[in-house]
Design a protein around this motif. Sequence first.
Motif, PDB file in Angstrom:
ATOM      1  N   LEU A 169      40.524  41.235  26.158  1.00  0.00           N
ATOM      2  CA  LEU A 169      40.351  40.625  27.481  1.00  0.00           C
ATOM      3  C   LEU A 169      41.670  40.580  28.237  1.00  0.00           C
ATOM      4  N   ASP A 170      42.366  41.712  28.290  1.00  0.00           N
ATOM      5  CA  ASP A 170      43.726  41.748  28.842  1.00  0.00           C
ATOM      6  C   ASP A 170      43.899  42.789  29.943  1.00  0.00           C
ATOM      7  N   THR A 171      42.802  43.135  30.636  1.00  0.00           N
ATOM      8  CA  THR A 171      42.890  44.025  31.796  1.00  0.00           C
ATOM      9  C   THR A 171      42.915  43.175  33.061  1.00  0.00           C
ATOM     10  N   GLU A 172      43.554  43.664  34.124  1.00  0.00           N
ATOM     11  CA  GLU A 172      43.840  42.825  35.293  1.00  0.00           C
ATOM     12  C   GLU A 172      43.138  43.279  36.570  1.00  0.00           C
ATOM     13  N   GLU A 173      42.129  44.140  36.436  1.00  0.00           N
ATOM     14  CA  GLU A 173      41.297  44.546  37.572  1.00  0.00           C
ATOM     15  C   GLU A 173      39.844  44.370  37.156  1.00  0.00           C
ATOM     16  N   ASP A 174      39.064  43.600  37.933  1.00  0.00           N
ATOM     17  CA  ASP A 174      37.720  43.248  37.458  1.00  0.00           C
ATOM     18  C   ASP A 174      36.696  44.370  37.577  1.00  0.00           C
ATOM     19  N   ASP A 175      37.071  45.475  38.240  1.00  0.00           N
ATOM     20  CA  ASP A 175      36.140  46.611  38.308  1.00  0.00           C
ATOM     21  C   ASP A 175      36.526  47.704  37.316  1.00  0.00           C
ATOM     22  N   SER A 449      38.684  47.237  26.837  1.00  0.00           N
ATOM     23  CA  SER A 449      39.475  46.184  27.471  1.00  0.00           C
ATOM     24  C   SER A 449      38.961  45.930  28.883  1.00  0.00           C
ATOM     25  N   PHE A 450      38.877  44.661  29.257  1.00  0.00           N
ATOM     26  CA  PHE A 450      38.457  44.303  30.620  1.00  0.00           C
ATOM     27  C   PHE A 450      38.948  42.896  30.927  1.00  0.00           C
ATOM     28  N   GLY A 451      38.791  42.460  32.176  1.00  0.00           N
ATOM     29  CA  GLY A 451      39.251  41.127  32.559  1.00  0.00           C
ATOM     30  C   GLY A 451      39.084  40.900  34.048  1.00  0.00           C
ATOM     31  N   PRO A 452      39.486  39.726  34.544  1.00  0.00           N
ATOM     32  CA  PRO A 452      39.383  39.406  35.967  1.00  0.00           C
ATOM     33  C   PRO A 452      40.601  39.909  36.743  1.00  0.00           C
TER      34      PRO A 452
END
Length: 486
Positions: A169-175, A449-452
């Motif tokens: 959960l360490d990505t910084e673009e929600d798309d 990996s993903f995130g807000p």
Amino acid sequence: MSTEIRQLEPKDLWNKFADLNAVPRPSKKEERVIAFMKDFGRNLGLKTTVDEVGNVIIKKPATAGMEDRATVVMQSHLDMVHQKNNDTVFDFDTQGIEMYIDGDWVRAKGTTLGADNGLGVATIMTILESTEIEHPAIEALFTIDEETGMTGAMGLKGGLLSGGILLNLDTEEDDEIGVGCAGGIDITATRSYNQEETPEFKIGYAISVKGLQGGHSGMQIHEGLGNANKIMNRVLFDGFENYGLRISEIDGGSLRNAIPRESNAVVAIDAVHEDAFLLEMALVTNTIKKELKTMEPDLKIEVSKCETPEQIMDLGVQEGVTRAIYAATNGVYRMSADIPDLVETSNNIARVIIKDGKIHIGCLTRSSVESSKMDLANTLRATFELTGCEVEFSGAYPGWTPNMDSAILKVMAGLYEELNGEKPHVAACHAGLECGILGTNYPDMDMISFGPNIKGAHSPDERAQISSVQKYWTFVLEILKQIPKK
């Protein structure tokens, strides 16, 4: 302040983030947050362990009806980058982060926010605590020291986890759905030099470069942001020939993974050339500010008279090191030929210290291609060795090779489109995620990996978008419901 944050939706997640941000957790000093997480897991009655390097693992059984689904590892790192504005009085070792709401964004008062990766940690904490969220068996992995060496991921042994899917959960673009990342290596150049007594005919000046945005040395390296170390070197470069400038000391940048925002130098010049020096400083300052006015509107280069330093560095070494810093690659070295718009290889000249007869220059080189990473590392090594420096390579970590046939990628891509009416951006990123390292001991784990939306990570301008956190949270809940069967 924290009360205002706690009223945001989803409340449980923001409350966990506020709880976490009350605990000091700079990289390399995670003892308190490790204890905090250990107590959190054990107070929930969940199996909680701390491995030999300090990673915390909390395991929670599947909710009723989800027992036949694949076990999921949910992973985030506990540490945060500790950066503050020059005029902000704050002690990261003892104080919790002071947050406030600015429209659709949560920010911190003059410091990094810790949303990288605190929002990921808070997400996992919320799921572990909930008695209502549907989910398969969860193995929560909270790693340490991601920001300054990834030693937590590197120290995690095989056999501690059984999950076949890892959600980082360490990505910084929600798309964005991340399927790959860059590896990195630290390059440190050092040497000693002789100091000389400053001649009586010289006078002292202090030069400061400040007001730069700074930012993430991977994700933002292509944006054209100013590097304080390169700017300072440009200001000083021809100083000896023009007005007898001699360097006494330089202190520029801070963390290896942050684009340097500030640099300070003390120099001595020939008193007879003072007017020419001040005129030249005004000209070069205006030139640099014009070049960077779009990206760095708040850049300041200040030149002020100060007490004449007692000692200055050897002239031959001064000439060599300023030329080496000028020649050293900073920014993008190569774009990927295979993935559109992806920076393949880059370097950040993160730290320059010249003082008391010692030179220290620290760089972080990143690349998604191992051979290209080492090519740039050797380019920098040769540059600094030509001026008499000893060069050390350290802290190397591997990249994460994309798997476009990933089963969980297909689930998440379809789900994202269903929820948002558009396809996600499936991409590799030019940052160091822990997935590549974790994959060395867990090679069969399917990783995503993903995130807000988080902007300005690794700088005091770091901010998290409230509406994006809501969008991301809905996505997380739906992903957990659709984890494939074992």
